[in-house]
Design an enzyme around this catalytic site. Structure first.
Site, mmCIF file in Angstrom:
data_model
loop_
_atom_site.group_PDB
_atom_site.id
_atom_site.type_symbol
_atom_site.label_atom_id
_atom_site.label_comp_id
_atom_site.label_asym_id
_atom_site.label_seq_id
_atom_site.Cartn_x
_atom_site.Cartn_y
_atom_site.Cartn_z
ATOM 1 C CD GLU A 180 146.980 33.133 -16.577
ATOM 2 O OE1 GLU A 180 147.181 31.993 -17.081
ATOM 3 O OE2 GLU A 180 147.906 33.928 -16.315
ATOM 4 C CD GLU A 234 146.456 6.354 -22.989
ATOM 5 O OE1 GLU A 234 145.255 6.214 -22.735
ATOM 6 O OE2 GLU A 234 147.132 7.288 -22.560
ATOM 7 C CB CYS A 265 139.186 1.501 -18.829
ATOM 8 S SG CYS A 265 140.493 2.436 -18.068
ATOM 9 C CG HIS A 279 132.807 6.760 -17.472
ATOM 10 N ND1 HIS A 279 132.954 5.443 -17.833
ATOM 11 C CD2 HIS A 279 134.052 7.228 -17.248
ATOM 12 C CE1 HIS A 279 134.236 5.141 -17.853
ATOM 13 N NE2 HIS A 279 134.923 6.206 -17.500
HETATM 14 N N1 GLN Z 1 142.502 0.912 -9.966
HETATM 15 C C1 GLN Z 1 142.144 2.135 -10.613
HETATM 16 C C2 GLN Z 1 140.852 2.678 -10.023
HETATM 17 O O1 GLN Z 1 140.022 1.924 -9.682
HETATM 18 C C3 GLN Z 1 141.975 1.949 -12.109
HETATM 19 C C4 GLN Z 1 141.726 3.244 -12.836
HETATM 20 C C5 GLN Z 1 141.728 3.137 -14.341
HETATM 21 O O2 GLN Z 1 141.588 2.084 -14.903
HETATM 22 N N2 GLN Z 1 141.839 4.220 -15.042
HETATM 23 O O3 GLN Z 1 140.657 3.868 -9.919
HETATM 24 ZN ZN ZN Z 2 139.624 1.605 -15.924
#
Ligand code: GLN
Ligand code: ZN
Length: 771
Positions: free
Chosen positions: A17, A619, A657, A708
């Site tokens: 919600e 991570e 990444c 991004h």
């Molecule tokens: N192969 C994935 C993509 O291109 C890699 C995504 C990622 O690194 N988070 O979406």
């Molecule tokens: Zn990535």
């Protein structure tokens, strides 16, 4: 008499919600008062759930419209001055601006702000969870003051409902630790004294409101802390002890180790320890904790979804209850924020797997049963104990969990199964001949824009509204489109675009044995964003190829090399709920063998380049350095298992990444991928410096543009970044690619950006040829 409580409860609500209310508010469909009312109603329900389970307290202060650390930023009066809020801007609107920023995209219509976008607070992972908090910003001008009464209002709300309130606060040292200096040379530690003064005011006011207990979270006691920070605990807590309510110092997520005695001796009224993550420390805590203090044992796993083994929990608690002369409380190991709301109404899980699980609501109930057992009132919970024991026994012996074929496969692993046949140099020579790529080859990371037509087709197919043949045709059309566009752009190594994938883990989990999926098992990731992690309940195996058909279809459309695209074992593990009945490393290795089968099948089908994404390696690092090595050895070994079933002529890529790589470079090199693509553009190639200093031996594709943002980077920018990269990595080992997958982008900006990227590669190639 044992008491029960929870460190925190999920905020989103049974049906998310809060998420929907937040998004309506951000779209302007409901105002702040309506949003506040929904928040109040959710708190009321969640406290009632705690009361229903017979908990001795309702926990207040765990609710947040976005993030609890952000709540503290406002309460402590340290909103960064860069936001420059007008004096009359309401608290909630300032809060969302800090959380989400004010975007004025380049060229955005009617934009009068020029370049002064207001960036949101940085977001980062909350310890080793998948929850992200907003990072407090500190500089020499940071001042603290008691600046919000939100918490006190929530306390009043709970009191009015007749609850015995326990307030939760993030402790001052953890709050300071989790923030970042925004000024060179400034040390945030120096802010401690002034911060403590405001914590004192908060505590005084809570006492005045009639609050008896305050749970003060100091999870950083489970980290490797610098001496100065460790030493600050004692004086800080002496200062806070004066103020009022009884303090329950809460630690969680990792062993206290060298901080164990310190935690036991701080001048607080009670201590909570995580007996799930650090079961071995329980005896030590019972020894060290003075009898006048409350010992709160986190016995129910707050980080995972398994039903508690009540007999094992009892066996662990009994000696502690006997040894600790003071009061004993039991609780989940940490806040229940990290598990889904409830199993009730869960329609996607089969009954058997469901019987093995406990989500937040069920975990509260487990505390009630455990308490009865501890207090000698077993007869009152007899029926529940029977069900709980039967479920645990069934899970332990289920053939769905334990498979002889999988066990045998792991047992038969021999030295060398995790090694390519030849060294990188030999492989590189063979691959150069085979693929004959130009210098600085161009490629992308895997996904292309996930348009609304793609998503609609997938949803319709899942709902059964679209038959398999039509769905396949639609996806093939998307693949064809992606291949044609890449050919037109002049990319050297192509991808099929991942149109058929909803998510890089779910797509594989759904096709592997040992995985289950919930319909409603949402967990907050950040703000209104929730994720629904798969549940790995059993031995993992791959019954059939998962990607071969799509990839070979894509390859059939072009003469250029088509890169196969897989998710690696560590990432699949990291983004799932994992079995607690065997070490994580064993589960990872099972996944590794399943993915290896896919790699081998792709090779057999003629795919010469295969990428195994491992964005989550960094991570997954444990919170304590002492255990980094064993984790990294297991992680890199699992990656190598997936990658080592193919011939030297097959080129293995990996992708990572959003990571700091510099402290794990030897391990990244130990993965021995032929090519690694990484995110570097946001750091202006600074991230790459470590690879150069370390003399990283294999090929690298440093991301030349940030995916991004919808901004289209110019050719010049990318040329500049690659020139910079070429100063640290030999040009012969460099690739050119974006930072990450393009699925969140639209086609127009994607095509424009990639056209510029290819132009940059061509320009650099002619420069290289001339040199
Ligand atoms: N192969 C994935 C993509 O291109 C890699 C995504 C990622 O690194 N988070 O979406
Ligand atoms: Zn990535």
């Amino acid at each position: 008499m044992t008491r029960t409580h929870t460190l925190g409860f999920p905020r989103m609500g049974a049906q998310r919600e809060l998420k929907f209310a937040l998004e309506k508010h951000w779209r302007g469909e409901i105002d702040a008062a309506e949003l506040e009312a929904i928040g109040a109603e959710l708190r009321e329900r969640h406290w009632q759930a705690q009361r229903n389970a017979g908990l001795d307290f309702a926990t207040v202060g765990d609710f947040a419209f976005y993030d609890h650390v952000a709540n503290h930023i406002q309460m402590l009066g340290c909103e960064p001055s860069r936001f420059d809020f007008p004096g009359d801007e309401p608290e909630l609107s300032r809060y969302f601006t800090m959380a989400r920023g004010v975007a004025h995209e380049a060229g955005h219509e009617g934009c009068t702000h020029g370049s002064h976008d207001t960036f949101a607070l940085e977001m980062t992972k909350w310890f080793d969870t998948n929850y992200h908090y907003l990072v407090p910003e500190f500089d020499a001008n940071t001042r603290f003051s008691l600046a919000s009464v939100r918490l006190f209002n929530e306390v009043a709300q709970a009191q009015k409902l007749g609850h015995a309130v326990k307030v939760v606060l993030l402790g001052p040292l953890s709050f300071l630790w989790l923030g970042k200096e925004k000024q060179a040379g400034f040390d945030r530690f120096g802010l401690l004294e002034s911060l403590l003064a405001v914590y004192e005011q908060i505590l005084v006011r809570l006492k005045w409101q009639g609050v008896e207990w305050v749970q003060i979270d100091e999870p950083i006691l489970g980290l490797d802390l610098p001496e100065k920070w460790r030493n600050a605990f004692e004086r800080s807590y002496w200062q806070l002890a004066r103020s009022g309510p009884k303090l329950l110092l809460a630690t969680y997520f990792s062993p206290l180790s060298e901080n164990l005695r310190l935690a036991c001796q701080l001048p607080v009224a009670g201590l909570h320890v995580d007996a799930v993550r650090a079961p071995g420390e329980l005896t030590g805590v019972a020894d060290w904790l003075p009898a006048h203090k409350v010992l709160s044992v986190g016995i129910v796993d707050g980080r995972n979804i398994w039903r508690t083994d009540v007999d094992a929990a009892y066996a662990r608690l009994r000696p502690v209850a006997d040894k600790h002369k003071g009061e004993l409380w039991i609780a989940p190991s940490c806040s229940l924020l990290h598990v889904p709301f409830s199993l009730e109404g869960e329609g996607r899980l089969d009954a058997e797997v469901k019987s093995w699980l406990a989500f937040a609501i069920e975990k509260l109930d487990e505390l009630r049963v455990l308490r009865a057992a501890l207090d000698g009132e077993e007869s009152a919970v007899e029926a529940e104990l029977l069900v709980a024991r039967a479920a645990v026994a069934a899970r332990r012996s289920s053939p769905r969990v334990h498979r002889a074929d999988v066990a045998l496969r792991l047992a038969r692993t021999v030295a060398g199964d995790d090694r390519r046949a030849s060294s990188f140099a030999e492989r590189q020579a063979l691959q150069r001949v085979r693929f004959a790529l130009p210098p600085l080859p161009t490629t992308t990371i895997g996904s292309f824009p996930q348009t609304s037509t793609i998503r609609a087709a997938r949803v319709a197919f899942k709902r059964g509204e679209l038959d398999a043949a039509t769905y396949r045709e639609k996806m093939q059309a998307e693949i064809t489109l992606a291949v044609r566009k890449q050919e037109e752009l002049g990319i050297d190594v192509l991808v099929h675009g991942e149109a058929e994938r909803n998510d890089m883990v779910e797509y594989f989990g759904e096709q592997l044995d040992g995985f289950a999926f919930t319909a409603n098992g949402w967990v907050q990731s950040y703000g209104s964003r929730c994720v629904k992690p798969p549940i790995i309940y059993g031995d993992v195996a791959r019954p059939a190829p998962m990607t071969v058909e799509w990839t070979t279809y894509a390859q059939s459309l072009t003469k250029l090399p088509m890169k196969g695209m897989l998710t690696g074992p560590v990432t699949i593990l990291q983004w799932s709920f994992v079995r607690d009945d065997q070490p994580r490393s064993v589960t990872t290795e099972q996944i590794a063998w399943a993915i290896r089968d896919e790699v081998v099948d792709l090779e057999k089908a003629g795919i010469g380049i295969i990428q195994i994404d491992e964005p989550a390696i960094r991570e997954g690092l444990p919170l304590r350095r002492a255990v980094w090595k064993s984790y990294l050895e297991g992680a890199t070994r699992s990656f190598r298992i997936t990658a080592s079933g193919v011939s030297d002529r097959t080129q293995i890529h990996t992708h990572m990444c959003y990571s700091e790589f510099n402290d794990i470079l030897p391990e990244i090199a130990a993965m021995d991928a032929d090519v690694i693509t990484i995110e570097t553009s946001r750091s202006d190639m600074e991230l790459l410096r470590g690879f150069g200093d370390f003399k990283y031996p294999n090929e690298i594709g440093p991301g030349v543009y940030d995916i991004h943002s919808p901004r289209v980077p110019t050719t010049d920018e990318m040329v500049r970044l690659m020139r910079k990269a070429a100063t640290v990595v030999p040009p012969a080992n460099l690739w050119i690619n974006p930072d990450c997958g393009l699925k969140t982008r639209g086609w127009p900006e994607t095509e424009a950006a990639l056209a510029n990227m290819v132009a940059a590669a061509r320009q650099l190639r002619s420069e290289l040829a001339a040199a």
